[in-house]
Motif scaffolding. Structure first.
Motif, PDB file in Angstrom:
ATOM      1  N   GLN A  94      37.000  32.094  56.878  1.00 39.18           N
ATOM      2  CA  GLN A  94      35.807  31.484  56.298  1.00 39.18           C
ATOM      3  C   GLN A  94      34.990  32.435  55.414  1.00 39.18           C
ATOM      4  O   GLN A  94      33.802  32.194  55.189  1.00 39.18           O
ATOM      5  CB  GLN A  94      34.921  30.892  57.400  1.00 39.18           C
ATOM      6  CG  GLN A  94      35.651  29.833  58.206  1.00 39.18           C
ATOM      7  CD  GLN A  94      34.881  29.389  59.439  1.00 39.18           C
ATOM      8  OE1 GLN A  94      33.810  29.910  59.751  1.00 39.18           O
ATOM      9  NE2 GLN A  94      35.433  28.432  60.155  1.00 39.18           N
ATOM     10  N   CYS A  95      35.608  33.481  54.923  1.00 37.25           N
ATOM     11  CA  CYS A  95      34.931  34.307  53.923  1.00 37.25           C
ATOM     12  C   CYS A  95      34.806  33.529  52.613  1.00 37.25           C
ATOM     13  O   CYS A  95      35.622  32.650  52.323  1.00 37.25           O
ATOM     14  CB  CYS A  95      35.702  35.596  53.663  1.00 37.25           C
ATOM     15  SG  CYS A  95      35.622  36.791  55.006  1.00 37.25           S
ATOM     16  N   CYS A  96      33.801  33.862  51.823  1.00 41.70           N
ATOM     17  CA  CYS A  96      33.614  33.252  50.505  1.00 41.70           C
ATOM     18  C   CYS A  96      33.512  34.353  49.468  1.00 41.70           C
ATOM     19  O   CYS A  96      32.647  35.221  49.563  1.00 41.70           O
ATOM     20  CB  CYS A  96      32.356  32.384  50.488  1.00 41.70           C
ATOM     21  SG  CYS A  96      31.995  31.670  48.863  1.00 41.70           S
ATOM     22  N   LEU A  97      34.403  34.324  48.483  1.00 42.43           N
ATOM     23  CA  LEU A  97      34.378  35.260  47.366  1.00 42.43           C
ATOM     24  C   LEU A  97      34.032  34.470  46.108  1.00 42.43           C
ATOM     25  O   LEU A  97      34.881  33.795  45.526  1.00 42.43           O
ATOM     26  CB  LEU A  97      35.724  35.970  47.216  1.00 42.43           C
ATOM     27  CG  LEU A  97      35.968  37.200  48.094  1.00 42.43           C
ATOM     28  CD1 LEU A  97      35.905  36.856  49.574  1.00 42.43           C
ATOM     29  CD2 LEU A  97      37.319  37.831  47.769  1.00 42.43           C
ATOM     30  N   ASP A  98      32.757  34.522  45.756  1.00 39.76           N
ATOM     31  CA  ASP A  98      32.219  33.716  44.668  1.00 39.76           C
ATOM     32  C   ASP A  98      32.001  34.623  43.460  1.00 39.76           C
ATOM     33  O   ASP A  98      31.029  35.359  43.384  1.00 39.76           O
ATOM     34  CB  ASP A  98      30.906  33.083  45.133  1.00 39.76           C
ATOM     35  CG  ASP A  98      30.269  32.193  44.073  1.00 39.76           C
ATOM     36  OD1 ASP A  98      30.736  32.212  42.926  1.00 39.76           O
ATOM     37  OD2 ASP A  98      29.297  31.485  44.412  1.00 39.76           O
ATOM     38  N   ALA A  99      32.927  34.578  42.515  1.00 34.72           N
ATOM     39  CA  ALA A  99      32.877  35.466  41.347  1.00 34.72           C
ATOM     40  C   ALA A  99      32.501  34.698  40.092  1.00 34.72           C
ATOM     41  O   ALA A  99      33.067  34.909  39.023  1.00 34.72           O
ATOM     42  CB  ALA A  99      34.217  36.168  41.164  1.00 34.72           C
ATOM     43  N   ILE A 100      31.539  33.798  40.211  1.00 33.82           N
ATOM     44  CA  ILE A 100      31.084  33.047  39.038  1.00 33.82           C
ATOM     45  C   ILE A 100      30.257  33.980  38.159  1.00 33.82           C
ATOM     46  O   ILE A 100      29.089  34.253  38.441  1.00 33.82           O
ATOM     47  CB  ILE A 100      30.271  31.816  39.454  1.00 33.82           C
ATOM     48  CG1 ILE A 100      31.148  30.855  40.262  1.00 33.82           C
ATOM     49  CG2 ILE A 100      29.723  31.096  38.226  1.00 33.82           C
ATOM     50  CD1 ILE A 100      30.427  29.616  40.740  1.00 33.82           C
ATOM     51  N   THR A 101      30.862  34.490  37.142  1.00 37.06           N
ATOM     52  CA  THR A 101      30.242  35.478  36.264  1.00 37.06           C
ATOM     53  C   THR A 101      31.021  35.549  34.970  1.00 37.06           C
ATOM     54  O   THR A 101      32.156  35.051  34.889  1.00 37.06           O
ATOM     55  CB  THR A 101      30.216  36.865  36.948  1.00 37.06           C
ATOM     56  OG1 THR A 101      29.587  37.818  36.092  1.00 37.06           O
ATOM     57  CG2 THR A 101      31.621  37.352  37.273  1.00 37.06           C
ATOM     58  N   ASP A 102      30.435  36.168  33.972  1.00 34.70           N
ATOM     59  CA  ASP A 102      31.151  36.452  32.734  1.00 34.70           C
ATOM     60  C   ASP A 102      31.732  37.866  32.730  1.00 34.70           C
ATOM     61  O   ASP A 102      32.395  38.259  31.775  1.00 34.70           O
ATOM     62  CB  ASP A 102      30.228  36.293  31.525  1.00 34.70           C
ATOM     63  CG  ASP A 102      30.147  34.838  31.065  1.00 34.70           C
ATOM     64  OD1 ASP A 102      31.051  34.062  31.408  1.00 34.70           O
ATOM     65  OD2 ASP A 102      29.183  34.488  30.362  1.00 34.70           O
ATOM     66  N   GLU A 103      31.448  38.647  33.790  1.00 33.68           N
ATOM     67  CA  GLU A 103      31.988  39.997  33.869  1.00 33.68           C
ATOM     68  C   GLU A 103      33.503  39.944  34.094  1.00 33.68           C
ATOM     69  O   GLU A 103      33.993  39.080  34.821  1.00 33.68           O
ATOM     70  CB  GLU A 103      31.331  40.775  35.015  1.00 33.68           C
ATOM     71  CG  GLU A 103      29.823  40.908  34.910  1.00 33.68           C
ATOM     72  CD  GLU A 103      29.414  41.772  33.747  1.00 33.68           C
ATOM     73  OE1 GLU A 103      30.182  42.677  33.377  1.00 33.68           O
ATOM     74  OE2 GLU A 103      28.324  41.546  33.207  1.00 33.68           O
ATOM     75  N   PRO A 104      34.286  40.882  33.494  1.00 36.28           N
ATOM     76  CA  PRO A 104      35.735  40.883  33.721  1.00 36.28           C
ATOM     77  C   PRO A 104      36.091  41.039  35.195  1.00 36.28           C
ATOM     78  O   PRO A 104      37.085  40.486  35.663  1.00 36.28           O
ATOM     79  CB  PRO A 104      36.219  42.084  32.901  1.00 36.28           C
ATOM     80  CG  PRO A 104      35.160  42.310  31.887  1.00 36.28           C
ATOM     81  CD  PRO A 104      33.874  41.924  32.535  1.00 36.28           C
ATOM     82  N   GLU A 105      35.263  41.821  35.906  1.00 40.73           N
ATOM     83  CA  GLU A 105      35.476  41.997  37.332  1.00 40.73           C
ATOM     84  C   GLU A 105      34.226  41.516  38.065  1.00 40.73           C
ATOM     85  O   GLU A 105      33.234  42.237  38.164  1.00 40.73           O
ATOM     86  CB  GLU A 105      35.759  43.463  37.674  1.00 40.73           C
ATOM     87  CG  GLU A 105      37.057  43.982  37.099  1.00 40.73           C
ATOM     88  CD  GLU A 105      37.376  45.387  37.567  1.00 40.73           C
ATOM     89  OE1 GLU A 105      36.604  45.935  38.374  1.00 40.73           O
ATOM     90  OE2 GLU A 105      38.393  45.942  37.117  1.00 40.73           O
ATOM     91  N   GLY A 106      34.271  40.322  38.579  1.00 40.54           N
ATOM     92  CA  GLY A 106      33.133  39.816  39.321  1.00 40.54           C
ATOM     93  C   GLY A 106      33.013  40.485  40.677  1.00 40.54           C
ATOM     94  O   GLY A 106      31.930  40.886  41.097  1.00 40.54           O
ATOM     95  N   ILE A 107      34.152  40.618  41.372  1.00 43.78           N
ATOM     96  CA  ILE A 107      34.192  41.230  42.701  1.00 43.78           C
ATOM     97  C   ILE A 107      35.396  42.160  42.775  1.00 43.78           C
ATOM     98  O   ILE A 107      36.511  41.774  42.418  1.00 43.78           O
ATOM     99  CB  ILE A 107      34.306  40.166  43.810  1.00 43.78           C
ATOM    100  CG1 ILE A 107      33.074  39.236  43.799  1.00 43.78           C
ATOM    101  CG2 ILE A 107      34.457  40.813  45.180  1.00 43.78           C
ATOM    102  CD1 ILE A 107      33.201  38.043  44.725  1.00 43.78           C
ATOM    103  N   ARG A 108      35.176  43.387  43.234  1.00 47.77           N
ATOM    104  CA  ARG A 108      36.271  44.332  43.479  1.00 47.77           C
ATOM    105  C   ARG A 108      36.096  44.922  44.866  1.00 47.77           C
ATOM    106  O   ARG A 108      35.026  45.446  45.196  1.00 47.77           O
ATOM    107  CB  ARG A 108      36.327  45.432  42.426  1.00 47.77           C
ATOM    108  CG  ARG A 108      37.430  46.460  42.708  1.00 47.77           C
ATOM    109  CD  ARG A 108      37.637  47.425  41.548  1.00 47.77           C
ATOM    110  NE  ARG A 108      38.294  46.788  40.417  1.00 47.77           N
ATOM    111  CZ  ARG A 108      39.611  46.652  40.297  1.00 47.77           C
ATOM    112  NH1 ARG A 108      40.423  47.106  41.256  1.00 47.77           N
ATOM    113  NH2 ARG A 108      40.132  46.086  39.228  1.00 47.77           N
TER     114      ARG A 108
END
Length: 251
Positions: A94-108
């Motif tokens: 149930q983890c959530c990885l929400d990378a709604i962004t214009d950045e090339p790397e939203g989450i690393r």
């Protein structure tokens, strides 16, 4: 960051087009089909069979994924092509990885980091970077600001129910609501290497926590924390510096 931001708030266009722009991150029907089938058919499968399926199929949705990473049940992915996961990372159920962004790397997420059950990483038009060998407890929230970032170093321990970042609003005007005044953009939160963040602590955006610091359980950190400091309270204050004797700290 205008493209995604406009895609979320724009009233025009079909519901499917908005969903593709905001959640899937592509208008390709093939990419949409692959995303939907993986999320619906693979994500909720229990047991060892489910682990094996997710290990085989979920990395293909991500921007990059190192070998040996493990995905629990019902992991939520948004803009998965902007999510980058290192080697031997564990994402619990149930983890959530929400990378709604214009950045090339939203989450690393760096190598050998463990992310606890129900934890939410929300880039939200910014970015989140987590170093190697970190441990995030259950139900942690990491939330970058609009146009800002959250950077967590390596070997950082974060206990359950910690809240890092979050939006901050302009509040000077009294003739309109706070919501209408909008976010303060471009805030950056940084946590140095080897820190320990206690349960239920809150660290707001725009703060820098120095390396090897300890934040006590329940503390609310609104100002920078020096390296090796132990802080606690609401708002948090320096209790002592690690390595100092009790007598030196009291003087």
């Amino acid at each position: 960051m205008g493209a995604i931001k406009d895609g979320i708030t724009d009233q025009g266009g079909s519901a499917l087009r908005k969903y593709q722009d905001a959640i899937v991150g592509s208008r390709s029907l093939l990419t949409l089909l692959r995303f939907e089938l993986t999320q619906m058919l693979v994500s909720p499968v229990p047991g060892a069979f489910g682990l094996a399926l997710r290990k085989a199929l979920l990395p293909g949705l991500l921007g990059s994924c190192g070998g040996g990473s493990v995905f629990g049940r019902s992991v939520v992915l948004r803009q998965p092509h902007r999510v980058h996961v290192g080697r031997a990372v564990v994402l619990d159920d149930q983890c959530c990885l929400d990378a709604i962004t214009d950045e090339p790397e939203g989450i690393r997420i760096g190598d050998t980091t463990m992310v606890g059950m129900g934890t939410k990483l929300a880039a939200k038009l910014g970015s989140i970077t987590i170093g190697s060998n970190c441990g995030l407890g259950a139900n942690v929230t990491v939330h970058s600001s609009v146009g800002g970032s959250v950077r967590i170093g390596s070997n950082v321990l974060i206990a359950g129910h910690v809240y890092l970042g979050g939006g901050q609003y302009h509040t000077a005007r009294t003739d309109v609501s706070i919501a209408e005044q909008g976010h303060i953009e471009g805030l950056h939160l940084e946590i140095g290497d080897n820190c320990w963040i206690g349960a239920n602590a809150t660290i707001v955006n725009g703060v820098k926590v120095g390396r090897d610091a300890i934040v006590a359980a329940g503390a609310v950190v609104t100002k920078d924390v020096p390296p090796f400091a132990i802080v606690g309270g609401v708002p948090a204050k320096v209790i002592r510096i690690r390595g100092e004797s009790a007598e030196a700290a009291a003087s």
